[in-house]
Scaffold this active site. Structure first.
Site, PDB file in Angstrom:
ATOM      1  N   LYS A 106       0.825  -1.222   0.000  1.00  0.00           N
ATOM      2  CA  LYS A 106       0.000   0.000   0.000  1.00  0.00           C
ATOM      3  C   LYS A 106       0.856   1.269   0.000  1.00  0.00           C
ATOM      4  CE  LYS A 106      -1.939   1.581   4.008  1.00  0.00           C
ATOM      5  NZ  LYS A 106      -1.665   3.002   4.232  1.00  0.00           N
ATOM      6  N   ASN A 107       1.808   1.330   0.914  1.00  0.00           N
ATOM      7  CA  ASN A 107       2.553   2.583   1.072  1.00  0.00           C
ATOM      8  C   ASN A 107       3.555   2.833  -0.048  1.00  0.00           C
ATOM      9  OD1 ASN A 107       1.082   3.153   3.305  1.00  0.00           O
ATOM     10  ND2 ASN A 107       2.693   2.671   4.799  1.00  0.00           N
ATOM     11  N   ARG A 148      -3.964  10.127   4.131  1.00  0.00           N
ATOM     12  CA  ARG A 148      -2.643  10.693   4.371  1.00  0.00           C
ATOM     13  C   ARG A 148      -1.831  10.747   3.060  1.00  0.00           C
ATOM     14  NH1 ARG A 148       0.233  13.972   7.646  1.00  0.00           N
ATOM     15  NH2 ARG A 148       2.430  13.567   7.360  1.00  0.00           N
ATOM     16  N   CYS A 152      -4.894   7.804   9.265  1.00  0.00           N
ATOM     17  CA  CYS A 152      -5.155   7.146  10.543  1.00  0.00           C
ATOM     18  C   CYS A 152      -5.081   8.119  11.717  1.00  0.00           C
ATOM     19  CB  CYS A 152      -4.110   6.043  10.766  1.00  0.00           C
ATOM     20  SG  CYS A 152      -4.645   4.461  10.144  1.00  0.00           S
ATOM     21  N   ARG A 178      -0.026  14.558  12.696  1.00  0.00           N
ATOM     22  CA  ARG A 178       0.729  14.172  11.490  1.00  0.00           C
ATOM     23  C   ARG A 178       1.128  15.459  10.758  1.00  0.00           C
ATOM     24  NH1 ARG A 178      -0.983   8.680  10.048  1.00  0.00           N
ATOM     25  NH2 ARG A 178       0.658   8.722   8.474  1.00  0.00           N
ATOM     26  N   PRO A 179       2.103  16.213  11.274  1.00  0.00           N
ATOM     27  CA  PRO A 179       2.470  17.483  10.637  1.00  0.00           C
ATOM     28  C   PRO A 179       3.059  17.258   9.240  1.00  0.00           C
ATOM     29  CG  PRO A 179       4.074  16.904  12.330  1.00  0.00           C
ATOM     30  CD  PRO A 179       2.972  15.883  12.419  1.00  0.00           C
ATOM     31  N   ASP A 209       4.490   0.570  12.190  1.00  0.00           N
ATOM     32  CA  ASP A 209       3.259  -0.050  11.683  1.00  0.00           C
ATOM     33  C   ASP A 209       3.114  -1.514  12.109  1.00  0.00           C
ATOM     34  OD1 ASP A 209       2.464   2.303  10.580  1.00  0.00           O
ATOM     35  OD2 ASP A 209       2.774   1.731   8.490  1.00  0.00           O
ATOM     36  N   ILE A 221       7.908   6.967  16.859  1.00  0.00           N
ATOM     37  CA  ILE A 221       7.471   7.657  15.633  1.00  0.00           C
ATOM     38  C   ILE A 221       6.132   8.365  15.857  1.00  0.00           C
ATOM     39  CG2 ILE A 221       7.088   7.411  13.136  1.00  0.00           C
ATOM     40  CD1 ILE A 221       9.828   6.371  13.893  1.00  0.00           C
ATOM     41  N   ARG A 252      -9.195  -0.514   4.655  1.00  0.00           N
ATOM     42  CA  ARG A 252      -8.333   0.468   3.992  1.00  0.00           C
ATOM     43  C   ARG A 252      -6.985  -0.125   3.621  1.00  0.00           C
ATOM     44  NH1 ARG A 252      -6.732   4.655   7.742  1.00  0.00           N
ATOM     45  NH2 ARG A 252      -5.151   4.703   6.141  1.00  0.00           N
TER      46      ARG A 252
HETATM   47  C1  UD1 Z   1       4.268   6.805   6.507  1.00  0.00           C
HETATM   48  C2  UD1 Z   1       3.291   5.670   6.348  1.00  0.00           C
HETATM   49  C3  UD1 Z   1       2.841   5.158   7.703  1.00  0.00           C
HETATM   50  C4  UD1 Z   1       4.035   4.825   8.575  1.00  0.00           C
HETATM   51  C5  UD1 Z   1       5.002   5.985   8.628  1.00  0.00           C
HETATM   52  C6  UD1 Z   1       6.288   5.675   9.385  1.00  0.00           C
HETATM   53  C7  UD1 Z   1       2.177   6.201   4.269  1.00  0.00           C
HETATM   54  C8  UD1 Z   1       0.921   6.612   3.597  1.00  0.00           C
HETATM   55  N1  UD1 Z   1       2.152   6.148   5.596  1.00  0.00           N
HETATM   56  O1  UD1 Z   1       3.565   7.877   7.126  1.00  0.00           O
HETATM   57  O2  UD1 Z   1       2.052   3.993   7.495  1.00  0.00           O
HETATM   58  O3  UD1 Z   1       3.575   4.564   9.886  1.00  0.00           O
HETATM   59  O4  UD1 Z   1       5.376   6.392   7.299  1.00  0.00           O
HETATM   60  O5  UD1 Z   1       6.909   4.555   8.830  1.00  0.00           O
HETATM   61  O6  UD1 Z   1       3.156   5.855   3.639  1.00  0.00           O
HETATM   62  N2  UD1 Z   1       6.917  14.329  10.791  1.00  0.00           N
HETATM   63  C9  UD1 Z   1       7.084  15.667  11.089  1.00  0.00           C
HETATM   64  N3  UD1 Z   1       6.920  16.566  10.074  1.00  0.00           N
HETATM   65  C10 UD1 Z   1       6.608  16.190   8.804  1.00  0.00           C
HETATM   66  C11 UD1 Z   1       6.439  14.812   8.511  1.00  0.00           C
HETATM   67  C12 UD1 Z   1       6.609  13.905   9.542  1.00  0.00           C
HETATM   68  O7  UD1 Z   1       7.381  16.038  12.222  1.00  0.00           O
HETATM   69  O8  UD1 Z   1       6.483  17.054   7.929  1.00  0.00           O
HETATM   70  C13 UD1 Z   1       7.102  13.334  11.879  1.00  0.00           C
HETATM   71  C14 UD1 Z   1       5.840  12.492  12.145  1.00  0.00           C
HETATM   72  O9  UD1 Z   1       4.973  13.139  13.055  1.00  0.00           O
HETATM   73  C15 UD1 Z   1       6.450  11.230  12.712  1.00  0.00           C
HETATM   74  C16 UD1 Z   1       7.767  11.087  11.932  1.00  0.00           C
HETATM   75  O10 UD1 Z   1       8.064  12.378  11.428  1.00  0.00           O
HETATM   76  O11 UD1 Z   1       6.763  11.420  14.072  1.00  0.00           O
HETATM   77  C17 UD1 Z   1       7.718  10.103  10.801  1.00  0.00           C
HETATM   78  O12 UD1 Z   1       6.588  10.367   9.987  1.00  0.00           O
HETATM   79  P1  UD1 Z   1       6.582   9.991   8.445  1.00  0.00           P
HETATM   80  O13 UD1 Z   1       7.688   9.037   8.165  1.00  0.00           O
HETATM   81  O14 UD1 Z   1       6.524  11.241   7.655  1.00  0.00           O
HETATM   82  O15 UD1 Z   1       5.210   9.230   8.303  1.00  0.00           O
HETATM   83  P2  UD1 Z   1       4.184   9.325   7.103  1.00  0.00           P
HETATM   84  O16 UD1 Z   1       4.903   9.533   5.817  1.00  0.00           O
HETATM   85  O17 UD1 Z   1       3.091  10.254   7.480  1.00  0.00           O
END
Ligand code: UD1
Length: 419
Positions: free
Chosen positions: A22-23, A93, A117, A122-123, A306, A328, A398
């Protein structure tokens, strides 16, 4: 069918085919917008998030045609910028990737603030600062994120102060048609980053270093269509591995890349579960009894966040006391309340969960609050004595292809019910 009904304590045995990831598929589907051509993507999992993403592309003007159950042809030549339906975008997301894709093709983007989710904040500040480094002006009014680069994006050095899968994917998308060289430092190293780079390169991009923490993208004027097969879903695979360990039995997973499963495999072995790796398959053998352990979630190649809720179920019934530290998504503990209804002894403090083993979980009525929490409840129900009813199943749909069919084939007593 709004609930899952599971009668537990039946060992699992047999074979299960793991679907496409999926991702990985999500950023690749948005990447087809940049190709401005016809792409054929293989191993696309028929799940809620992917169907919603294909619907977004269709509403933007793409012609989407299934060539078989998991092969999708997407013609993005008629896609119009800024036409993504916000009602759908705001539930996903992955729709953040529209920003990078639209910027790369049109030099501007306007996308509703993405959903996904409910596992805490999720910034997208890293995405936004990265786009700015590439020369875009970006505004976020809390409802829409708008980005504009009237003279196009220009390559630059981007140093992330935190590892982010989403921000790394978005930079690959945006930078592949930017002028000059982009260097992304402290990039995420997840297999799906490598897969996205593989897809974009097959479309004519020049990306090197994906899978390491420094990725270089040399911009090209335009991409073209391609045919691309997506990697297997390591989280779906890990979920079936955890289920087999928890319930007991012997299950062989086909279409897996054992290298991607290393931390999960190592943790199961440490707990006393037998895991046998072959080239493209993994067999898990368990008598349903195993030792406690500790987990700290980390970016790849660390233990995946995950897989945290699924391992929480194992820890609830493992012999001894276990701990999970979540680095995370620090609020990812909504499953704990539901597992307690099934008899688990869990204490959550800050970003840690502490588990004291109970002999057996018991069936209960529980609610899936997010995708992986839902997967955890399915595993708990399979391992428990008695009947469990799970609602909130839309979260499970999903992300898991035909979870009922796959588990039934392994001998589980599980069905969708309408109540
Ligand atoms: C993706 C995956 C999700 C997985 C996650 C971590 C998708 C659709 N989702 O989510 O299933 O759990 O990777 O492996 O692929 N962060 C910030 N600022 C940002 C972006 C992220 O502070 O602009 C922080 C997040 O709050 C979190 C960390 O960075 O603490 C990692 O998040 P990130 O790897 O970006 O997760 P996603 O891409 O949202």
């Amino acid at each position: 069918m709004n609930k899952l009904l599971i009668k537990g304590s039946r060992p699992l045995s047999g074979h299960v085919d793991i679907s496409g990831m999926k991702n990985a598929v999500l950023p690749i589907l948005y990447g087809t917008i940049i190709a401005n051509d016809v792409c054929v993507i293989e191993h696309v999992p028929p799940i809620g998030d992917i169907e919603a993403t294909l619907k977004i592309l269709q509403e933007m003007g793409a012609i989407v045609r299934y060539l078989d159950e998991t092969t999708v042809e997407i013609d993005t030549r008629a896609v119009k910028q800024g036409t993504a339906p916000n009602t759908l975008v705001s539930t996903l997301r992955g729709s953040t990737y529209l920003l990078g894709a639209e910027l790369a093709r049109y030099g501007c983007a306007r996308v509703g603030v993405p959903g996904g989710c409910h596992i805490g904040p999720r910034p997208i500040d890293l995405h936004i600062s990265g786009f700015r480094k590439l020369g875009a002006e970006v505004t976020d009014d809390g409802i829409f994120v708008s980005a504009s680069a009237p003279v196009g994006l220009s390559g630059n050095k981007i140093v992330f102060d935190k590892v982010s899968v989403g921000a790394t994917c978005n930079m690959l998308l945006a930078a592949c048609t930017a002028k000059g060289l982009t260097v992304i430092d402290n990039a995420a190293r997840e297999p799906h980053i490598v897969d996205l780079a593989g897809f974009l390169n097959t479309c004519g991009a020049q990306i090197t270093g994906a899978g390491t923490s420094t990725i270089k993208v040399r911009g090209v004027p335009a991409l073209h269509g391609c045919r691309y097969a997506v990697i297997p879903d390591m989280i779906e695979a890990g979920t079936y591995m955890a289920a087999t360990a928890a319930v007991g039995g012997q299950v062989t997973l086909h279409n897996v890349i054992p290298k991607h499963m290393e931390t999960v495999t190592a943790k199961l072995r440490e707990m006393g579960v037998t895991v046998v790796e072959e080239d493209e398959s993994i067999t898990v053998i368990s008598n349903g009894r195993f030792r406690s352990a500790r987990i700290e979630t980390q970016a790849y190649p660390g233990f995946p966040t995950d897989m945290h809720p699924q391992f929480a179920v194992l820890f609830a019934i493992a012999q001894g006391a276990s701990t999970i530290t979540e680095h995370i998504f620090p609020n990812r503990f909504a499953y704990a309340q539901e597992l307690k209804k099934m008899g688990a002894a869990i204490t959550v403090e800050n970003n840690c969960a502490f588990f004291v083993n109970v002999m057996k979980l018991r069936g209960a009525s529980v609610s899936a609050t997010d995708l992986r929490a839902g997967a955890a409840l399915v595993i708990a129900a399979l391992a428990a004595e008695g009947e469990t009813r799970i609602d909130g199943v839309e979260h499970i749909r999903r992300g898991y292809v035909d979870i009922v069919g796959k588990l039934k084939a392994l001998g589980a007593d599980i069905e969708w019910v309408e109540e």
